[in-house]
Each structure stands twice: as structure tokens, then as C-alpha cells.
Design an enzyme around this catalytic site. Structure first.
Site, PDB file in Angstrom:
ATOM      1  N   GLY A  10       0.818  -1.211   0.000  1.00 37.52           N
ATOM      2  CA  GLY A  10       0.000   0.000   0.000  1.00 37.52           C
ATOM      3  C   GLY A  10       0.850   1.257   0.000  1.00 37.52           C
ATOM      4  CG  ASP A  11       3.103   2.481   3.450  1.00 36.56           C
ATOM      5  OD1 ASP A  11       2.113   3.228   3.528  1.00 36.56           O
ATOM      6  OD2 ASP A  11       3.586   1.892   4.429  1.00 36.56           O
ATOM      7  CB  ILE A  12       5.596   0.368  -2.411  1.00 37.90           C
ATOM      8  CG1 ILE A  12       6.516  -0.032  -1.254  1.00 37.90           C
ATOM      9  CG2 ILE A  12       6.375   0.459  -3.715  1.00 37.90           C
ATOM     10  CD1 ILE A  12       7.551   1.006  -0.876  1.00 37.90           C
TER      11      ILE A  12
END
Length: 205
Positions: A177-179
């Protein structure tokens, strides 16, 4: 000389999504200034494995920090103090891009939100990365990768079947999700820069 040489980025973000986006801009040639808290710095300075020097000795740098902050300059600023807020405003006035991933509305109290900084730099491309957007019923909540993986149902299709040993919901092996958020942020920033330079002459949020 990279494609973004001559552009300056103010990185107010921490942990993964924002720092990952800012690092990509640094890789493209932008000059990235990372702002960290005095004393502790970015939380990822305490995460991951300790890097080792050429003698094999552990250093203070961690694998997680190095993986998200390559090619940046770093400065510590206490943005809760008036002097710190003034310093960040001065930096923003000289930058092309600002990246932040605070909870929606958090930077308003410091006068470091888009509306406030647009006054000192109308050409600033201001990128806010948040878990649940800038408006809506969840916008005030913090957002972390495990939350997104569980809410989206991704954990339910990862790992072993529920009736198997070790079965049940399981995190994906990396912070997907962050990437992904970082990739989308870079795409949006580049589009906003193109619009500023070719169409409007002004920045965007």
C-alpha cells in the site's frame, strides 16, 4: 544531470509512502531536502537491520531508512515551534515541490498547509499523501499499510487457507500500500509540474 535537475523538493513526510516518492524524485535528479524531528528523526531510523561499514561494524543507519531516503539532504526542524515553522516556510518559498503525509488537516495548526504555503509560493506543487483522503468520514484517521491490507481484503487472499496450520489473514511480504501510494504520488507530481510549466504557471495541491 537527471530529468528533474534544477528542481527542489521539500520532504516533510516520514516512514514509507512519502519518503519513497521523494527518493524517486531524487533519483530523477531533483534536490531533495528531508525534514526530520530533532532527537529521533524519521521513525524508520529505528526500523530494519543496522547497516554495516566497510569494517563490518554496525552503524546508526538502518536498512529501512536507507531504502527510502537515498540521495537526500537532511535537516532537523521542530515544526511545533514558531521558529521551526518559519524555517519550513522559508524553505517552501524556494522549492518546487512539497511532499507531506500527515493526517488530513494536521499541518493547518502550524500554518504549513497548502493554503498557507500557496501565499508564499504560488508555483509550489504540494502533494498530500493520506490514508483516507483529505475529506470524508475517515479523513481524520491515521493510515498504515497493515490497515489498508486488512480493510481491502488483501490479507484474506494471502498465505495459507483458513483451515490449514498457520492459516488465516496474512500480510503481504512488503508494504504494498505504501509503495503503491508513492508511485501514484510521483505520477501526480509530474503531471502537476507539467501543467504548471506548460499551462497555468501555478502550482497545485
Amino acid at each position: 544531470m537527471g530529468a528533474l535537475s534544477g528542481l527542489r523538493v521539500l520532504d516533510l513526510s516520514r516512514v514509507f509512502s512519502g519518503p519513497w516518492a521523494a527518493q524517486m524524485l531524487a533519483d530523477f535528479g531533483a534536490d531533495v531536502i528531508k525534514v526530520e524531528r530533532p532527537g529521533r528523526g524519521d521513525d524508520v531510523r529505528q526500523q530494519g537491520l543496522r547497516a554495516r561499514n566497510e569494517m563490518g561494524q554496525e552503524t546508526k543507519e538502518t536498512s529501512s531508512f536507507l531504502a527510502m531516503n537515498r540521495g537526500k539532504r537532511s535537516v532537523t526542524v521542530d515544526m511545533s515551534q514558531k521558529a521551526g515553522q518559519a524555517l519550513i516556510r522559508d524553505l517552501a518559498a524556494k522549492c518546487d515541490i512539497l511532499i507531506e503525509n500527515f493526517k488530513a488537516g494536521d499541518l493547518v495548526r502550524y500554518g504549513l498547509d497548502h493554503a498557507s504555503l500557496k501565499v508564499v509560493n504560488s508555483t509550489l506543487v504540494y502533494c498530500s499523501i493520506s490514508g483516507f483522503g483529505q475529506t470524508g468520514p475517515y479523513s481524520h484517521l491515521p493510515g498504515y499499510d497493515p490497515i489498508f491490507q486488512s480493510m481491502s481484503g488483501l490479507m484474506s487472499v494471502t498465505g495459507h487457507a483458513d483451515d490449514q496450520p498457520g492459516g488465516g489473514p496474512m500480510r503481504v511480504g512488503y508494504s504494498v500500500g505504501d509503495i503503491t501510494a508513492g508511485f501514484y504520488a510521483v505520477s501526480a507530481i509530474l503531471a502537476a509540474l507539467r501543467h504548471r510549466d506548460m499551462v497555468s504557471g501555478e502550482g497545485q495541491h
